[in-house]
Write a protein that holds these residues in place. Structure first.
Motif, PDB file in Angstrom:
ATOM      1  N   GLU A  23      -0.189   5.338  -8.021  1.00  0.00           N
ATOM      2  CA  GLU A  23      -1.558   4.968  -8.431  1.00  0.00           C
ATOM      3  C   GLU A  23      -2.002   5.755  -9.576  1.00  0.00           C
ATOM      4  O   GLU A  23      -2.093   7.114  -9.757  1.00  0.00           O
ATOM      5  CB  GLU A  23      -2.433   5.398  -7.097  1.00  0.00           C
ATOM      6  CG  GLU A  23      -3.771   4.546  -6.985  1.00  0.00           C
ATOM      7  CD  GLU A  23      -4.527   5.063  -5.667  1.00  0.00           C
ATOM      8  OE1 GLU A  23      -4.461   6.066  -5.401  1.00  0.00           O
ATOM      9  OE2 GLU A  23      -5.107   4.109  -5.371  1.00  0.00           O
ATOM     10  N   ASP A  63       0.735  -1.197   0.130  1.00  0.00           N
ATOM     11  CA  ASP A  63       0.201  -0.035  -0.176  1.00  0.00           C
ATOM     12  C   ASP A  63       1.108   1.176   0.176  1.00  0.00           C
ATOM     13  O   ASP A  63       0.671   2.101  -0.859  1.00  0.00           O
ATOM     14  CB  ASP A  63      -0.932   0.027   1.332  1.00  0.00           C
ATOM     15  CG  ASP A  63      -1.885   1.119   1.371  1.00  0.00           C
ATOM     16  OD1 ASP A  63      -2.181   1.948   0.308  1.00  0.00           O
ATOM     17  OD2 ASP A  63      -2.420   1.407   2.608  1.00  0.00           O
ATOM     18  N   THR A  70      -2.899   4.342   2.929  1.00  0.00           N
ATOM     19  CA  THR A  70      -3.995   4.709   2.457  1.00  0.00           C
ATOM     20  C   THR A  70      -5.190   4.100   2.903  1.00  0.00           C
ATOM     21  O   THR A  70      -5.025   3.198   3.991  1.00  0.00           O
ATOM     22  CB  THR A  70      -3.959   4.637   0.806  1.00  0.00           C
ATOM     23  OG1 THR A  70      -4.215   3.536   0.341  1.00  0.00           O
ATOM     24  CG2 THR A  70      -2.628   5.343   0.264  1.00  0.00           C
ATOM     25  N   ASP A  71      -6.435   4.202   2.416  1.00  0.00           N
ATOM     26  CA  ASP A  71      -7.489   3.502   2.677  1.00  0.00           C
ATOM     27  C   ASP A  71      -7.383   1.862   3.079  1.00  0.00           C
ATOM     28  O   ASP A  71      -8.044   1.457   3.796  1.00  0.00           O
ATOM     29  CB  ASP A  71      -8.777   3.675   1.664  1.00  0.00           C
ATOM     30  CG  ASP A  71      -8.378   3.192   0.380  1.00  0.00           C
ATOM     31  OD1 ASP A  71      -7.172   3.315  -0.034  1.00  0.00           O
ATOM     32  OD2 ASP A  71      -9.259   2.954  -0.312  1.00  0.00           O
ATOM     33  N   ASP A  72      -6.807   1.417   2.258  1.00  0.00           N
ATOM     34  CA  ASP A  72      -6.313  -0.084   2.160  1.00  0.00           C
ATOM     35  C   ASP A  72      -6.031  -0.513   3.697  1.00  0.00           C
ATOM     36  O   ASP A  72      -6.450  -1.477   4.360  1.00  0.00           O
ATOM     37  CB  ASP A  72      -5.154  -0.459   1.288  1.00  0.00           C
ATOM     38  CG  ASP A  72      -5.415  -0.131  -0.224  1.00  0.00           C
ATOM     39  OD1 ASP A  72      -5.815  -0.938  -1.082  1.00  0.00           O
ATOM     40  OD2 ASP A  72      -5.650   1.179  -0.351  1.00  0.00           O
ATOM     41  N   GLY A  92      -7.608   8.647   0.726  1.00  0.00           N
ATOM     42  CA  GLY A  92      -7.674   8.153  -0.572  1.00  0.00           C
ATOM     43  C   GLY A  92      -8.714   7.052  -0.695  1.00  0.00           C
ATOM     44  O   GLY A  92      -8.479   5.885  -1.385  1.00  0.00           O
ATOM     45  N   ASP A  96      -1.595   0.790  -5.519  1.00  0.00           N
ATOM     46  CA  ASP A  96      -1.350   0.576  -4.048  1.00  0.00           C
ATOM     47  C   ASP A  96      -2.121  -0.869  -3.701  1.00  0.00           C
ATOM     48  O   ASP A  96      -1.817  -1.386  -2.834  1.00  0.00           O
ATOM     49  CB  ASP A  96      -1.784   1.723  -3.149  1.00  0.00           C
ATOM     50  CG  ASP A  96      -3.388   2.080  -3.582  1.00  0.00           C
ATOM     51  OD1 ASP A  96      -3.999   1.782  -4.544  1.00  0.00           O
ATOM     52  OD2 ASP A  96      -4.118   2.724  -2.648  1.00  0.00           O
ATOM     53  N   THR A  97      -3.376  -0.818  -4.200  1.00  0.00           N
ATOM     54  CA  THR A  97      -4.372  -1.952  -3.782  1.00  0.00           C
ATOM     55  C   THR A  97      -3.751  -3.298  -4.324  1.00  0.00           C
ATOM     56  O   THR A  97      -3.853  -4.230  -3.707  1.00  0.00           O
ATOM     57  CB  THR A  97      -5.537  -1.627  -4.098  1.00  0.00           C
ATOM     58  OG1 THR A  97      -6.070  -0.184  -3.887  1.00  0.00           O
ATOM     59  CG2 THR A  97      -6.621  -2.647  -3.562  1.00  0.00           C
TER      60      THR A  97
HETATM   61 MG    MG Z   1      -5.671   2.981  -1.169  1.00  0.00          MG
END
Ligand code: MG
Ligand code: 8NA
Ligand code: MG
Ligand code: MG
Length: 352
Positions: free
Chosen positions: A27, A20, A60-62, A99, A305-306
């Motif tokens: 990204e 990530d 990030t969100d992950d 994100g 990232d994901t």
């Molecule tokens: Mg992310």
């Protein structure tokens, strides 16, 4: 044995974080052959032991959601999905600028407004009632694979429900199950043993086919969304037989995808891991299997990232913490917190 399993929990959690953090700067960048050389240099530079880790590569969100998934499993003896919803909401509203996917924010708002009284209702109304097929369920599912690795049915049940808090589309749910199965399968293999990539791939194919057909026979309508992931895994198997050439990456992107939807990213992440077991990607020059895995995921572009986070979780679950490059790790925001979370998850899993 206990030490190895603890190290594998850390490997999976750190592998996810590092994918990530290190993938986020790329990204949706344009990827040319030149970019792939740049990414090689980016990793070489970060791997220099003298390079200071400030500023950190931010997660990030992950990772934000992965942390909530781990806490959800650690803090309660039995899964409580309203509690999981509360953790997601608390995390999102304390740091909204991580994100997140464009639409999942609506779910968090509805959950907050209803005080997370029914964890499953808000997600069902996404996309005019279709539900989301984003890769947000898959990107955060690794802790479920770790925690329930010795109870396969329970693992699938918890993975599905934990996904349903934000994602209810069949493709979003089955994508999360596919990633969960891949992490669990990698966890069960001794890193001293070399993985047979095609065999690993075929095992996953059989498991996801069983889920997609609900244990029944093969379907004839192969266009159906109920066959999506078995077909993806067949494509992965085919790519594993091919030698790398100039068209290789473009065809991987066309056939497996590099997008934000689960069906255009989860099989890609599994492929990145399996492809990187061999050192035959010409523009990637490193002996480090974990680095090869995430470097390849990032070099394919798109939702870097994901895809690196998912591929990294699988690879880390196989290799364990010791195989992850410490120089790369120290550039990743909050890596020490992730180690602690992995240990707490391990201890909670081992508790009587
Ligand atoms: Mg992310
Ligand atoms: P999500 O549920 O908002 O889904 C992500 C996206 O997928 C949506 O915004 C739509 O474009 C698309 N999508 C999902 N379901 C449907 C549907 N039924 N019909 C049409 N389009 C659909 O969020 P999520 O949690 O699944 O998203 C995860 C991804 O978003 C991760 O890659 C994560 O890193 C993040 N992400 C953020 C950015 C950013 O710059 N903020 C960019 C890419 C990805
Ligand atoms: Mg190479
Ligand atoms: Mg992403």
């Amino acid at each position: 044995d206990q030490i190895t399993m603890r190290s594998k929990f850390r490997g999976a959690m750190l592998g996810s974080l590092m994918g990530d953090c290190l993938g986020a700067p790329y990204e949706f960048c344009d990827i040319t052959p030149g970019t792939k050389m740049q990414i090689q240099k980016y990793f070489d530079d970060l791997g220099d032991p003298n390079l200071k880790p400030q500023p950190f590569k931010k997660y990030t969100d992950d990772t934000a959601m992965l942390k909530s998934m781990a806490k959800f499993l650690i803090d309660k003896p039995e899964p409580d999905f309203n509690f999981l919803a509360k953790l997601f909401v608390k995390e999102f509203f304390s740091e909204p600028r991580r994100g997140y996917g464009e639409n999942v924010v609506e779910v968090f708002c509805k959950l907050r407004d209803t005080k997370c009284g029914d964890a499953f209702s808000p997600a069902k109304t996404q996309f005019n009632g279709q539900g989301s097929y984003g890769n947000g369920g898959a990107m955060r599912v690794a802790p479920v694979a770790l925690f329930y690795h010795s109870d396969y049915q329970k693992m699938l049940e918890v993975a599905e429900k934990a996904t349903n808090v934000t994602h209810t589309h069949l493709l979003g749910v089955n994508g999360a199950l596919l990633q969960c199965i891949a992490v669990q399968q990698a966890l069960m293999i001794d890193p001293k043993n070399k993985i047979n990539a095609k065999k690993f791939c075929h095992e996953i194919f059989k498991k996801i086919r069983f889920l997609e057909t609900k244990g029944g026979q093969d379907r004839h309508d192969v266009e159906s969304e109920e066959c999506t992931y078995q077909l993806k895994m067949k494509i992965v198997e085919n790519f594993l037989s091919r030698k790398f050439d100039d068209e290789f990456d473009d065809e991987v992107i066309i056939c497996l995808g590099n997008g934000v939807s689960a069906h255009e990213s989860v099989a890609t992440a599994i492929f990145c891991f399996l492809k990187a077991l061999d050192d035959d990607i010409p523009y990637i020059k490193t002996d480090d299997i974990y680095r090869r895995t995430i470097q390849y995921a990032i070099s394919l572009g798109g939702d870097t990232d994901t895809i690196a986070c998912m591929a990294g979780a699988i690879c880390g679950a196989y290799l364990g913490e010791d195989a992850l490059n410490k120089n790369l790790m120290k550039h990743c925001e909050k890596y020490k917190d992730i180690i602690e979370l992995a240990d707490n998850l391990f201890d909670a899993h081992s508790a009587p």
